[in-house]
Motif scaffolding. Structure first.
Motif, PDB file in Angstrom:
ATOM      1  N   THR A 254      54.292   2.474  26.831  1.00  0.00           N
ATOM      2  CA  THR A 254      53.022   2.558  26.135  1.00  0.00           C
ATOM      3  C   THR A 254      53.234   2.271  24.647  1.00  0.00           C
ATOM      4  O   THR A 254      54.361   2.117  24.192  1.00  0.00           O
TER       5      THR A 254
ATOM      6  N   CYS B  23      54.720  11.557  23.500  1.00  0.00           N
ATOM      7  CA  CYS B  23      55.546  10.900  24.521  1.00  0.00           C
ATOM      8  C   CYS B  23      56.955  11.493  24.548  1.00  0.00           C
ATOM      9  O   CYS B  23      57.426  12.058  23.563  1.00  0.00           O
TER      10      CYS B  23
ATOM     11  N   PHE C  58      57.355   5.265  24.359  1.00  0.00           N
ATOM     12  CA  PHE C  58      56.447   4.727  23.350  1.00  0.00           C
ATOM     13  C   PHE C  58      57.173   3.684  22.514  1.00  0.00           C
ATOM     14  O   PHE C  58      58.230   3.943  21.944  1.00  0.00           O
TER      15      PHE C  58
ATOM     16  N   LYS D   7      50.482  11.250  33.667  1.00  0.00           N
ATOM     17  CA  LYS D   7      51.223  12.473  33.321  1.00  0.00           C
ATOM     18  C   LYS D   7      50.517  13.694  33.913  1.00  0.00           C
ATOM     19  O   LYS D   7      51.162  14.604  34.430  1.00  0.00           O
TER      20      LYS D   7
ATOM     21  N   ALA E 299      48.404   6.521  30.487  1.00  0.00           N
ATOM     22  CA  ALA E 299      49.646   7.298  30.515  1.00  0.00           C
ATOM     23  C   ALA E 299      49.346   8.782  30.675  1.00  0.00           C
ATOM     24  O   ALA E 299      50.024   9.487  31.432  1.00  0.00           O
ATOM     25  N   ASP E 300      48.302   9.261  29.994  1.00  0.00           N
ATOM     26  CA  ASP E 300      47.922  10.674  30.109  1.00  0.00           C
ATOM     27  C   ASP E 300      47.424  11.018  31.513  1.00  0.00           C
ATOM     28  O   ASP E 300      47.716  12.100  32.038  1.00  0.00           O
TER      29      ASP E 300
ATOM     30  N   VAL F 178      56.541   4.981  32.114  1.00  0.00           N
ATOM     31  CA  VAL F 178      55.348   4.347  31.560  1.00  0.00           C
ATOM     32  C   VAL F 178      55.657   3.837  30.155  1.00  0.00           C
ATOM     33  O   VAL F 178      55.990   4.615  29.262  1.00  0.00           O
TER      34      VAL F 178
ATOM     35  N   ARG G 205      57.080   8.953  29.548  1.00  0.00           N
ATOM     36  CA  ARG G 205      56.377   8.002  28.681  1.00  0.00           C
ATOM     37  C   ARG G 205      57.322   7.495  27.596  1.00  0.00           C
ATOM     38  O   ARG G 205      57.918   8.286  26.869  1.00  0.00           O
TER      39      ARG G 205
ATOM     40  N   ARG H 139      55.641  -3.801  24.371  1.00  0.00           N
ATOM     41  CA  ARG H 139      55.842  -2.904  25.518  1.00  0.00           C
ATOM     42  C   ARG H 139      55.999  -3.671  26.829  1.00  0.00           C
ATOM     43  O   ARG H 139      56.830  -3.315  27.664  1.00  0.00           O
TER      44      ARG H 139
ATOM     45  N   TYR I 247      49.959   8.831  19.172  1.00  0.00           N
ATOM     46  CA  TYR I 247      50.371   9.227  20.517  1.00  0.00           C
ATOM     47  C   TYR I 247      51.899   9.320  20.642  1.00  0.00           C
ATOM     48  O   TYR I 247      52.415   9.968  21.554  1.00  0.00           O
TER      49      TYR I 247
ATOM     50  N   LYS J 182      47.450   4.764  26.137  1.00  0.00           N
ATOM     51  CA  LYS J 182      47.659   6.216  26.123  1.00  0.00           C
ATOM     52  C   LYS J 182      46.774   6.944  27.126  1.00  0.00           C
ATOM     53  O   LYS J 182      47.216   7.905  27.741  1.00  0.00           O
TER      54      LYS J 182
END
Length: 194
Positions: A14, A163, A124, A113, A109-110, A12, A122, A21, A159, A106
């Motif tokens: 992010t 990551c 970043f 996860k 992504a969370d 991912v 992740r 990104r 964040y 984020k």
């Protein structure tokens, strides 16, 4: 929910809007022959974006129907717009490749996860505030869109510490090289997801 098989992983990308990104994700994906999953959104297409390349653009009604049918593996709302990743797309991409990548904020992504744990890595990407603003202006974002993006900048930057990996993105070729090397270590088993 799609069940990831033993060797399947999701990378991912992010970071703040304007961090690069999406560009880095595409270049790394091309280099490593990984399939990318495209998010759906209710926001309008921007002048520099392409349908079914940047996003699947849906009406709010169509998005809500898909949500009612439990088609999304994750969905979030940002600045009044809905974004989501369809489970069917994830499954389709995994049929072609054992690892996939996607670009998400984020919250998304969370969610991923939380669903898949160690199988989600992740990555970043970030740059300083002025650089991010300049990139958004160069790609043609309106000032009100930039202001909306930047209202989340500090929160999104925090964040980085959550990551698995973070990359400062000022020199595109260098960043792509660094990220590619990091992902290759996962793909060859040198690095294990934690």
């Amino acid at each position: 929910m799609y069940d990831l098989k033993e060797k399947e992983m999701i990378f991912v990308f992010t970071g703040p809007d304007g961090s690069g990104r999406k560009t880095v994700a595409r270049l790394v994906g091309d280099t490593l022959h990984m399939q990318g999953v495209i998010s759906s959104t209710t926001r309008a297409k921007r002048s520099y974006e392409t349908e079914d390349v940047d996003y699947h653009y849906l009406s709010r009604e169509d998005f809500m129907k898909a949500e009612e049918n439990n088609e999304f593996i994750e969905k979030v709302e940002i600045n009044g717009h809905l974004y989501g990743i369809k489970e069917s797309e994830v499954a389709e991409k995994f049929e072609k490749n054992g690892c996939i990548y996607l670009v998400s904020n984020k919250e998304g992504a969370d969610i991923l996860k939380g669903l898949y744990g160690d199988k989600v890595i992740r990555l970043f990407l970030y740059a300083d505030r002025d650089t991010v603003i300049q990139r958004q202006r160069e790609r043609g974002d309106a000032e009100d869109v930039i202001d909306a993006h930047m209202s989340h900048y500090d929160e999104e930057l925090e964040y980085k510490t959550e990551c698995e990996h973070a990359f400062e993105n000022y020199e595109l070729a260098h960043t792509v090289f660094e990220v590619t090397n990091k992902i290759e270590k996962y793909l060859t088993g040198v690095l294990k997801a934690k």
